[in-house]
Design a protein around this motif. Structure first.
Motif, short mmCIF file in Angstrom:
data_model
loop_
_atom_site.label_atom_id
_atom_site.label_comp_id
_atom_site.label_asym_id
_atom_site.label_seq_id
_atom_site.Cartn_x
_atom_site.Cartn_y
_atom_site.Cartn_z
N TYR A 1 2.75 -12.13 -1.31
CA TYR A 1 2.34 -11.30 -0.18
C TYR A 1 3.55 -10.66 0.52
O TYR A 1 3.46 -9.54 1.00
CB TYR A 1 1.55 -12.15 0.82
CG TYR A 1 0.25 -12.65 0.25
CD1 TYR A 1 -0.86 -11.82 0.12
CD2 TYR A 1 0.13 -13.97 -0.19
CE1 TYR A 1 -2.05 -12.28 -0.42
CE2 TYR A 1 -1.05 -14.44 -0.73
CZ TYR A 1 -2.14 -13.59 -0.85
OH TYR A 1 -3.30 -14.04 -1.39
N GLU B 1 6.18 -9.36 -0.53
CA GLU B 1 6.66 -8.12 -1.12
C GLU B 1 5.82 -6.92 -0.70
O GLU B 1 6.28 -5.77 -0.79
CB GLU B 1 6.67 -8.25 -2.64
CG GLU B 1 7.68 -9.27 -3.16
CD GLU B 1 7.63 -9.42 -4.66
OE1 GLU B 1 6.66 -8.91 -5.28
OE2 GLU B 1 8.54 -10.07 -5.22
N LYS B 2 4.61 -7.16 -0.22
CA LYS B 2 3.72 -6.08 0.18
C LYS B 2 3.77 -5.78 1.68
O LYS B 2 3.07 -4.88 2.15
CB LYS B 2 2.28 -6.44 -0.22
CG LYS B 2 2.09 -6.68 -1.72
CD LYS B 2 0.67 -7.15 -2.02
CE LYS B 2 0.50 -7.48 -3.50
NZ LYS B 2 -0.86 -8.00 -3.80
N ILE B 3 4.61 -6.54 2.39
CA ILE B 3 4.70 -6.35 3.85
C ILE B 3 5.78 -5.31 4.15
O ILE B 3 6.97 -5.57 4.04
CB ILE B 3 5.03 -7.67 4.57
CG1 ILE B 3 3.97 -8.72 4.28
CG2 ILE B 3 5.17 -7.42 6.07
CD1 ILE B 3 2.59 -8.38 4.80
N ASN B 4 5.35 -4.13 4.51
CA ASN B 4 6.28 -3.06 4.88
C ASN B 4 6.29 -2.78 6.38
O ASN B 4 7.06 -1.96 6.86
CB ASN B 4 5.91 -1.78 4.12
CG ASN B 4 6.07 -1.96 2.61
OD1 ASN B 4 7.11 -2.40 2.15
ND2 ASN B 4 5.02 -1.62 1.86
N ASP C 1 0.56 -4.21 7.77
CA ASP C 1 0.19 -4.92 6.55
C ASP C 1 -0.18 -6.37 6.84
O ASP C 1 -0.94 -6.99 6.08
CB ASP C 1 1.33 -4.87 5.53
CG ASP C 1 1.60 -3.45 5.05
OD1 ASP C 1 0.63 -2.71 4.83
OD2 ASP C 1 2.78 -3.09 4.93
N LYS D 1 -3.96 -6.92 7.67
CA LYS D 1 -4.93 -6.80 6.59
C LYS D 1 -5.22 -8.13 5.89
O LYS D 1 -6.14 -8.22 5.08
CB LYS D 1 -4.41 -5.81 5.55
CG LYS D 1 -4.16 -4.41 6.08
CD LYS D 1 -3.48 -3.54 5.02
CE LYS D 1 -3.13 -2.16 5.56
NZ LYS D 1 -2.39 -1.34 4.55
N GLU E 1 -4.42 -16.06 3.44
CA GLU E 1 -3.30 -15.22 3.00
C GLU E 1 -2.14 -15.26 4.01
O GLU E 1 -0.97 -15.23 3.62
CB GLU E 1 -3.80 -13.79 2.79
CG GLU E 1 -4.72 -13.65 1.59
CD GLU E 1 -5.41 -12.30 1.53
OE1 GLU E 1 -5.78 -11.88 0.42
OE2 GLU E 1 -5.61 -11.69 2.61
N LYS F 1 12.30 -6.68 5.04
CA LYS F 1 12.13 -7.84 4.17
C LYS F 1 13.17 -7.89 3.06
O LYS F 1 13.55 -8.98 2.60
CB LYS F 1 10.74 -7.83 3.54
CG LYS F 1 10.47 -6.68 2.55
CD LYS F 1 9.10 -6.80 1.95
CE LYS F 1 8.86 -5.73 0.88
NZ LYS F 1 8.83 -4.37 1.44
N GLU F 2 13.66 -6.72 2.61
CA GLU F 2 14.64 -6.71 1.51
C GLU F 2 15.89 -7.50 1.88
O GLU F 2 16.54 -8.08 1.03
CB GLU F 2 15.03 -5.28 1.15
CG GLU F 2 13.91 -4.47 0.50
CD GLU F 2 13.44 -5.08 -0.82
OE1 GLU F 2 14.31 -5.52 -1.60
OE2 GLU F 2 12.22 -5.13 -1.04
#
Length: 585
Positions: free
Chosen positions: A2, A4-7, A11, A14, A19, A84-85
């Protein structure tokens, strides 16, 4: 995955509860692996993962504004706000600072690295919103350790009179950097023990509404609590009970050691950084004070929430009893108490970081120096080679405290100098004394220091020469020695080399004598030159024909810099110093 999908916060909203819990686990795993390689603040971030997820699930940053206290606990927030990166990709670990930063993201309101400020800042944001007919929630996050700071209590006091939306998240993990100290923590414990139902409630007593969350690491309970206060029309405290270091057993067990960490092996928890097993100024301070306190029961070691500066074990701190005083995160109180302890016959030693002593200017002046009480202050990491985060710079102490009347500020250059001036300072009864603890590789002459430090403002001539005089202060004395050698090579004449020791005074007799056979005087200081030591020397020579060149740092806020680069930019290498000095002849 999950994470990786948090921008951005949108996000987070959702995700289902399951989750969100999976995301929390992934965030901790990312924090753990990054810290094991990079180091940084550990325990505070691990303890507030669920609360950060719940905040972004319920509120709408940056429309709703978050203010982090100290921002030791801001890493989870950074993961959820487009950064996150910097936590999942090693090549990006250095893309972000260790603190909140508006330069990085619109989700960070302030650059914050000192403690106890968030409530006051949030009160200001709320007032700014109200006078401009703005909308949105203002949320301050503050740890229980930070509440002991004077500004935090001032902020709570003001918050109690606010008549509009203001939400304060009190993150109670029963720890400061080390253990908490102070009477208010008895009330926090009472509130925890009674699930927030005790009639005696410090927050309510200040006029604040109050919500308690028993399990501050339970996302479902946190979401419920945050929804109950969203868009509230008055000030409220949401008191959450969390576990510092949650999710990594060594950090849960030894919370003090894992407040901040160097790179480490995840399996063993042991650092992977090899520290040389040799003396440094920290270890000799610890050894000296340990012995001094045992032999003289009137010596009191004072800290403001940073006991690691003494490197005494928790058991030692307890064993010293009344001789060890941790006032919590309250540097102002530390200075005031040091003054009063000295007034009443004790021998106080306040050990403090350079960037934190900035918080005590009024107490240094009003509570200590006007009455000239003989307290000792050890100023640590005061150097371009100290901490490099913009909020923790140790380069502003000389202009700030060296111009307070009655204070004696001394910069020793060797182990022997340091121990001698420390002993003199503790035993003398005439002045408040601050010692700029060297930030450099330990230098030892092997010979006892015979200087009489009671003879104030008497500099030491280490080498008698002519034409050029080099006055090199404290940690930069070695650089002065190196520059002097290069000057002699360039000119064929040895310069005079002077160790001034005293930052707060001028040796007028010595400086006057240099006029006879010196054309140039060079000063070196490990800090900003505006208002600093060198300007005192330049002022003395102003009416004369002697030329003075001051070497130090220009006045600016630096952040995460390479000290070698900064020194070169400020022409603070032996080669540059020699070149500039010779050019003036």
């Amino acid at each position: 995955m999950y994470i990786e999908k948090i921008n951005g916060p949108q996000d987070v909203k959702k995700l289902s509860l399951d989750e969100l819990n999976a995301l929390a686990s992934e965030m901790r795993d990312a924090l753990l692996h990054r810290a094991s390689v990079h180091g940084g603040h550990f325990g505070p971030n691990f303890g507030i993962v669920e609360a950060t997820i719940a905040l972004h699930y319920v509120f709408d940053s940056p429309h709703d504004k978050f203010v982090f206290d100290v921002s030791h606990q801001s890493y989870p927030h950074k993961i959820l706000t487009g950064r996150k990166e910097a936590y999942i990709a090693q090549e990006h670990y250095d893309d972000v600072t260790g603190y909140s930063s508006p330069i990085e993201s619109e989700h960070d309101m302030f650059t914050v690295g000192h403690t106890s400020t968030s409530v006051s800042l949030a009160c200001g944001l709320a007032r700014g919103r109200d006078v401009t007919n703005g909308k949105g929630n203002v949320i301050a996050l503050i740890g229980d350790g930070s509440i002991s700071g004077g500004e935090a209590l001032e902020g709570f006091n003001v918050a109690g009179e606010m008549d509009s939306n203001l939400i304060i998240i009190a993150n109670d993990n029963q720890m400061s950097i080390a253990e908490n100290h102070g009477g208010l923590y008895k009330n926090l414990k009472l509130l925890r023990d009674t699930d927030g139902k005790a009639e005696c409630n410090i927050f309510k007593s200040m006029g604040l509404d109050y919500v308690y969350v028993k399990d501050g690491n339970n996302i479902e309970e946190l979401i419920k609590a945050f929804k109950s206060v969203k868009d509230i029309d008055h000030p409220v405290v949401v008191h959450i009970n969390t576990l510092k270091g949650k999710g990594y057993k060594p950090a849960e067990t030894d919370k003090e050691s894992w407040h901040w960490c160097m790179p480490f092996d995840i399996e063993t928890g042991k650092t992977t950084v090899n520290f040389p097993d040799e003396e440094d100024y920290s270890s000799i301070t610890t050894d000296y004070l340990r012995n001094k306190m045992k032999s003289d029961k009137s010596v009191v070691a004072i800290t403001a929430g940073t006991p690691a500066l003494y490197d005494f074990t928790p058991d030692e701190r307890k064993a010293f009893g009344r001789q060890f005083l941790d006032v919590g995160i309250a540097e102002q109180t530390a200075v005031a108490m040091a003054s009063a302890i000295a007034k009443n016959g004790g021998k106080p030693v306040f050990n403090v970081y350079s960037s934190f002593i900035q918080r005590t200017y009024d107490q240094l002046s009003q509570d200590l120096c006007i009455d000239s009480n003989p307290a000792t202050i050890l100023v640590q990491t005061a150097s371009v080679n100290g901490m490099t985060d913009v909020t923790h710079l140790g380069i502003f102490d000389i202009p700030m405290i060296s111009n307070i009347p009655n204070l004696v500020y001394i910069a020793p250059t060797t182990k022997e100098d340091y121990l001698a001036v420390l002993d003199w300072s503790i035993e003398q009864t005439d002045y408040p004394v601050a010692i700029r603890v060297p930030v450099a590789e330990l230098v030892s002459t092997g010979k006892p220091c015979t200087k009489n430090f009671a003879e104030l403002n008497k500099y030491e001539v280490a080498q008698q020469g002519g034409k050029i005089a080099v006055i090199a202060l404290g940690s930069f004395y070695v650089m002065g020695e190196q520059a002097a050698k290069l000057i002699e090579e360039k000119t064929g004449t040895a310069p005079t080399l002077i160790n001034p020791y005293y930052i707060t005074g001028v040796d007028t007799e010595l400086l006057e004598s240099l006029k006879k056979d010196h054309d140039v005087v060079v000063t070196l200081e490990d800090g900003v030159i505006d208002g600093g030591f060198g300007e005192k020397i330049a002022r003395f020579y102003g009416p004369s024909d002697v030329k003075v060149i001051n070497f130090g740092l220009k006045k600016e806020f630096l952040d995460r810099y390479n000290p070698a680069d900064v020194l070169k930019e400020n022409r603070l290498t032996p080669e540059q110093i020699a070149e500039d000095a010779v050019a003036l002849i």
